[in-house]
Write an enzyme that holds these catalytic residues in place. Sequence first.
Site, PDB file in Angstrom:
ATOM      1  N   HIS A   2       0.872  -1.227   0.166  1.00  0.00           N
ATOM      2  CA  HIS A   2       0.011  -0.111  -0.313  1.00  0.00           C
ATOM      3  C   HIS A   2       0.940   1.113   0.100  1.00  0.00           C
ATOM      4  O   HIS A   2       2.146   1.175   0.438  1.00  0.00           O
ATOM      5  CB  HIS A   2      -0.761   0.231   1.142  1.00  0.00           C
ATOM      6  CG  HIS A   2      -1.982  -1.136   1.643  1.00  0.00           C
ATOM      7  ND1 HIS A   2      -2.674  -0.964   2.580  1.00  0.00           N
ATOM      8  CD2 HIS A   2      -2.012  -2.077   0.723  1.00  0.00           C
ATOM      9  CE1 HIS A   2      -3.549  -2.209   2.370  1.00  0.00           C
ATOM     10  NE2 HIS A   2      -3.845  -2.705   1.099  1.00  0.00           N
ATOM     11  N   GLU A  36       0.897   4.192   1.818  1.00  0.00           N
ATOM     12  CA  GLU A  36       1.601   4.181   3.166  1.00  0.00           C
ATOM     13  C   GLU A  36       2.587   4.053   3.169  1.00  0.00           C
ATOM     14  O   GLU A  36       3.470   4.193   3.936  1.00  0.00           O
ATOM     15  CB  GLU A  36       0.373   3.935   4.461  1.00  0.00           C
ATOM     16  CG  GLU A  36      -1.019   4.886   4.045  1.00  0.00           C
ATOM     17  CD  GLU A  36      -1.823   4.575   2.635  1.00  0.00           C
ATOM     18  OE1 GLU A  36      -3.115   4.995   3.122  1.00  0.00           O
ATOM     19  OE2 GLU A  36      -1.721   3.445   2.419  1.00  0.00           O
ATOM     20  N   CYS A  94      -5.430   2.030   6.045  1.00  0.00           N
ATOM     21  CA  CYS A  94      -6.350   0.598   6.587  1.00  0.00           C
ATOM     22  C   CYS A  94      -5.121   0.573   7.702  1.00  0.00           C
ATOM     23  O   CYS A  94      -5.040   1.151   8.269  1.00  0.00           O
ATOM     24  CB  CYS A  94      -6.369  -0.292   5.214  1.00  0.00           C
ATOM     25  SG  CYS A  94      -4.540  -0.758   5.464  1.00  0.00           S
ATOM     26  N   CYS A 148      -2.126  -0.321   7.415  1.00  0.00           N
ATOM     27  CA  CYS A 148      -1.164   0.680   7.609  1.00  0.00           C
ATOM     28  C   CYS A 148      -0.912   1.791   8.462  1.00  0.00           C
ATOM     29  O   CYS A 148       0.453   2.144   8.881  1.00  0.00           O
ATOM     30  CB  CYS A 148      -1.536   1.511   6.170  1.00  0.00           C
ATOM     31  SG  CYS A 148      -1.794   0.433   4.763  1.00  0.00           S
TER      32      CYS A 148
END
Length: 155
Positions: free
Chosen positions: A96, A98, A126, A129
């Site tokens: 992801h 992040e 999320c 993360c």
Amino acid sequence: MSDTEAAPPLSPSRRAALAQAIAAVVVASLPRSVSSAEQAEPAFRPERRWYEAAASMERLARSWGDQSYGAVLVAGGIVIGEGPSRVIQLGDSTAHAEREAIRDAQRRLGRTVLAGSVLYSTSRPCGLCESAAAEAGIARMIYGAELNDAGAPRQ
């Protein structure tokens, strides 16, 4: 070279090395361990320019057909980590934006603790993360074009 001539542009590798050196100096001046109460400064104001940097990471991810998310990690007024989503590109469900920004900063700085830094993301991180951000000691998360402040990440 006269005063009116522009300096020749730096090569990408020289620019990256220079950015890494500057980031290391800035982050080295940050406190290594700060309590969560000290991390959340009441006078903090998110800056649109950092969201725009995250949005450029989102555009980069989209340009290669990945998920449209982007993030940057900022400390001391400079970007120390950049993260376009690489989930599809790498075939890695943990890539992801992040987490990519966190990993990039850790690589650049040669350490896992990123205390005092701020994560700017194009969308709300999320849970995984956010947990990675908390583990890295990130002070605050800002997300979305409205500069929503999610505060200090929690595990």
